[in-house]
Design a protein around this motif. Structure first.
Motif, PDB file in Angstrom:
ATOM      1  N   ILE A  52       0.831  -1.206   0.000  1.00 36.72           N
ATOM      2  CA  ILE A  52       0.000   0.000   0.000  1.00 36.72           C
ATOM      3  C   ILE A  52       0.862   1.252   0.000  1.00 36.72           C
ATOM      4  CG2 ILE A  52      -1.607   1.383   1.375  1.00 36.72           C
ATOM      5  CD1 ILE A  52      -3.030  -0.842  -0.017  1.00 36.72           C
ATOM      6  N   ARG A  53       1.844   1.314   0.882  1.00 32.59           N
ATOM      7  CA  ARG A  53       2.661   2.527   0.955  1.00 32.59           C
ATOM      8  C   ARG A  53       3.617   2.638  -0.225  1.00 32.59           C
ATOM      9  NH1 ARG A  53       4.741   3.201   7.062  1.00 32.59           N
ATOM     10  NH2 ARG A  53       5.163   0.972   6.821  1.00 32.59           N
ATOM     11  N   GLN A  54       4.009   1.524  -0.823  1.00 30.08           N
ATOM     12  CA  GLN A  54       4.788   1.614  -2.061  1.00 30.08           C
ATOM     13  C   GLN A  54       3.963   2.273  -3.158  1.00 30.08           C
ATOM     14  OE1 GLN A  54       5.958  -2.447  -2.759  1.00 30.08           O
ATOM     15  NE2 GLN A  54       7.515  -2.428  -1.159  1.00 30.08           N
ATOM     16  N   LEU A  55       2.706   1.868  -3.265  1.00 30.46           N
ATOM     17  CA  LEU A  55       1.831   2.478  -4.264  1.00 30.46           C
ATOM     18  C   LEU A  55       1.580   3.953  -3.959  1.00 30.46           C
ATOM     19  CD1 LEU A  55      -0.754  -0.424  -4.685  1.00 30.46           C
ATOM     20  CD2 LEU A  55       0.803   0.420  -6.453  1.00 30.46           C
ATOM     21  N   GLU A  56       1.314   4.249  -2.704  1.00 30.38           N
ATOM     22  CA  GLU A  56       1.063   5.643  -2.342  1.00 30.38           C
ATOM     23  C   GLU A  56       2.290   6.511  -2.570  1.00 30.38           C
ATOM     24  OE1 GLU A  56      -0.251   5.180   1.667  1.00 30.38           O
ATOM     25  OE2 GLU A  56      -2.354   4.840   1.100  1.00 30.38           O
ATOM     26  N   SER A  57       3.483   5.933  -2.425  1.00 26.51           N
ATOM     27  CA  SER A  57       4.714   6.701  -2.617  1.00 26.51           C
ATOM     28  C   SER A  57       4.912   7.096  -4.073  1.00 26.51           C
ATOM     29  CB  SER A  57       5.917   5.887  -2.132  1.00 26.51           C
ATOM     30  OG  SER A  57       5.868   5.688  -0.733  1.00 26.51           O
ATOM     31  N   VAL A  58       4.628   6.167  -5.010  1.00 25.50           N
ATOM     32  CA  VAL A  58       4.813   6.524  -6.419  1.00 25.50           C
ATOM     33  C   VAL A  58       3.765   7.527  -6.866  1.00 25.50           C
ATOM     34  CG1 VAL A  58       6.026   4.391  -7.023  1.00 25.50           C
ATOM     35  CG2 VAL A  58       3.525   4.485  -7.249  1.00 25.50           C
ATOM     36  N   ALA A  59       2.606   7.509  -6.225  1.00 31.19           N
ATOM     37  CA  ALA A  59       1.598   8.529  -6.531  1.00 31.19           C
ATOM     38  C   ALA A  59       2.010   9.870  -5.955  1.00 31.19           C
ATOM     39  CB  ALA A  59       0.235   8.101  -5.983  1.00 31.19           C
ATOM     40  N   SER A  60       2.536   9.865  -4.734  1.00 28.09           N
ATOM     41  CA  SER A  60       2.959  11.117  -4.098  1.00 28.09           C
ATOM     42  C   SER A  60       4.081  11.789  -4.874  1.00 28.09           C
ATOM     43  CB  SER A  60       3.420  10.854  -2.659  1.00 28.09           C
ATOM     44  OG  SER A  60       2.353  10.388  -1.871  1.00 28.09           O
ATOM     45  N   ALA A  61       4.940  10.977  -5.486  1.00 25.85           N
ATOM     46  CA  ALA A  61       6.035  11.516  -6.294  1.00 25.85           C
ATOM     47  C   ALA A  61       5.579  11.883  -7.705  1.00 25.85           C
ATOM     48  CB  ALA A  61       7.180  10.506  -6.365  1.00 25.85           C
ATOM     49  N   ASP A  62       4.289  11.727  -7.985  1.00 26.22           N
ATOM     50  CA  ASP A  62       3.704  12.051  -9.294  1.00 26.22           C
ATOM     51  C   ASP A  62       4.315  11.201 -10.406  1.00 26.22           C
ATOM     52  OD1 ASP A  62       1.761  13.404 -10.681  1.00 26.22           O
ATOM     53  OD2 ASP A  62       3.089  15.046 -11.291  1.00 26.22           O
ATOM     54  N   LEU A  63       4.642   9.954 -10.075  1.00 27.09           N
ATOM     55  CA  LEU A  63       5.201   9.023 -11.057  1.00 27.09           C
ATOM     56  C   LEU A  63       4.117   8.156 -11.682  1.00 27.09           C
ATOM     57  CD1 LEU A  63       8.243   7.923  -8.875  1.00 27.09           C
ATOM     58  CD2 LEU A  63       8.272   9.550 -10.777  1.00 27.09           C
TER      59      LEU A  63
END
Length: 412
Positions: free
Chosen positions: A344-355
């Motif tokens: 979950i946090r891996q997915l949220e991290s790539v979204a937060s980085a706008d990737l």
């Protein structure tokens, strides 16, 4: 004694009937281990949520109450703690008081506490025979540290009720003189092998109270042909120069869970360095796609008319592989995407980085939570993660579309 308890306590009888009606898992647990009926007379069962601090204190008290240093009694104490803790987690889960991610957090914390205790017990037993492992010469001679890293569901804090434990053992012994300081000294590597074997034995042995966990140590460097315990230096070198892409995917879900705090911190540093600097990004897409296709062919348990939530297209593994692919692809340029070990946090991290678009990540995290919640409850009913093909049609289609769009793109 337990019949008398139920006869005298109407509240306990009521809880017993309610819980057994809700879950085959709980009914079987209570039938196999009647001492869990003691939990039913505790009014806090349906009002208080299990937390790590309380679990840790309970385990410490159980170990302190042992009258003798007997491995079987120690394992029984660990098993009784595990049964009671998992029972309370399952009750909180079934009554809707504990959200999915916190259920996994609590189950993972129970496992971590048990692994830590098993490591301490094994350390005491082996050092009593051979002394403490030391390394270095003269003033620089020092005791050696050891730690355990959890992989898979343990590393990712995603344990379910029936999950096994993926463990890797590491030490920091180095230099020419590496041996224990006992009256019967042995080389450190032999000490480490015996220590790891004892830890695994404690976790997997059958006692009067049952077995704690299934344990898999095949994720160690070089697989089942490699050393049972590796030095942190050799582990780093292997991950940097020899590891396959699937091993770096596994490393994403790795986390130090027991042992020396200093060595655990060193492991976390190695993990981030490897994920940022040593991933084969030129073949990453091809490697991830090929591994996932192989898993679909070989691991699905679906029958006609059913959907394997874990392995079939559009299911849990597709979401996990997408998260792993994106994290590995961008870890060099955006290191925070590799910081977390859970999906979950891996997915949220790539979204937060706008990737990756937030809308795509929202689709994946929503489906992932839905699948895992259903799988948890099937596990509580004693069933495998298979559902009717008509279930999760929308989620499967959305995940599959994102998979096809990502995995059929040109190699980055």
């Amino acid at each position: 004694m337990y019949f008398a308890l139920l006869s005298e306590r109407a509240d306990a009888r009521s809880r017993l009937v309610e819980l057994c009606a809700q879950s085959e898992f709980l009914a079987q647990l209570l039938a196999a281990y009647p001492m869990l009926l003691d939990e039913l007379i505790d009014d806090r069962l349906l009002s208080h949520l299990p937390v790590r601090a309380g679990l840790e204190q309970e385990l410490r008290l159980r170990i302190e109450q042992l009258q003798e240093d007997d491995p079987e009694h120690q394992v029984e104490a660990l098993r009784h703690f595990q049964q009671a803790a998992i029972f309370r987690v399952a009750v909180a889960d079934l009554t809707g008081r504990l959200p999915l991610m916190q259920v996994s957090d609590r189950l993972t914390e129970v496992a971590e506490l048990i692994v830590e205790q098993a490591l301490e017990l094994a350390w005491r037993q082996i050092t009593a025979q051979f002394g403490t492992p030391m390394c270095g010469d003269g003033p620089a001679r020092r005791p050696v540290a050891i730690c355990a890293a959890g992989y898979g569901k343990l590393g990712g804090m995603e344990l379910g009720y029936a999950s096994d434990l993926d463990l890797v053992f590491l030490h920091d012994s180095e230099g020419e003189r590496q041996e224990t300081d006992g009256t019967r000294p042995i080389e450190n590597q032999l000490f480490f092998v015996r220590l790891a074997q004892r830890i695994v034995h404690l976790l997997t042995m059958h006692s009067a109270a049952g077995r704690l966990y299934e344990v898999d140590v095949r994720l160690r460097p070089s697989g089942k042909g490699g050393l049972l315990v590796s030095s942190i230096r050799a582990f780093a070198e292997y991950q940097e120069h020899e590891a396959w892409t699937w091993e770096h995917q596994a490393l994403l879900h790795a986390r130090a869970v027991a042992g020396s705090p200093e060595l655990r911190a060193r492991f976390e540093g190695v993990r981030l360095t490897v994920l940022e600097q040593y991933v084969r990004r030129d073949t990453l897409l091809t490697d991830v796609r090929a591994m996932r296709e192989r898993m679909r062919r070989e691991l699905t348990k679906a029958q006609p008319g059913t959907f394997d939530m874990k392995q079939d297209a559009g299911g849990i593994a597709d979401i996990e592989f997408l998260a792993q692919y994106w994290a590995l692809r961008w870890a060099r340029d955006y290191p925070p995407v590799a910081m977390f070990a859970d999906t979950i946090r891996q997915l949220e991290s790539v979204a937060s980085a706008d990737l990756v678009p937030q809308a795509a990540v929202d689709v994946l995290t929503s489906a992932y939570r839905a699948y895992r919640a259903r799988a948890h409850h099937l596990s509580l009913e004693g069933r495998s993660p298979l559902v009717a093909a008509e279930e999760f049609v929308v989620e499967r289609a959305a995940v599959t579309a994102l998979w096809e769009r990502t995995m059929n793109a040109p190699e980055a």
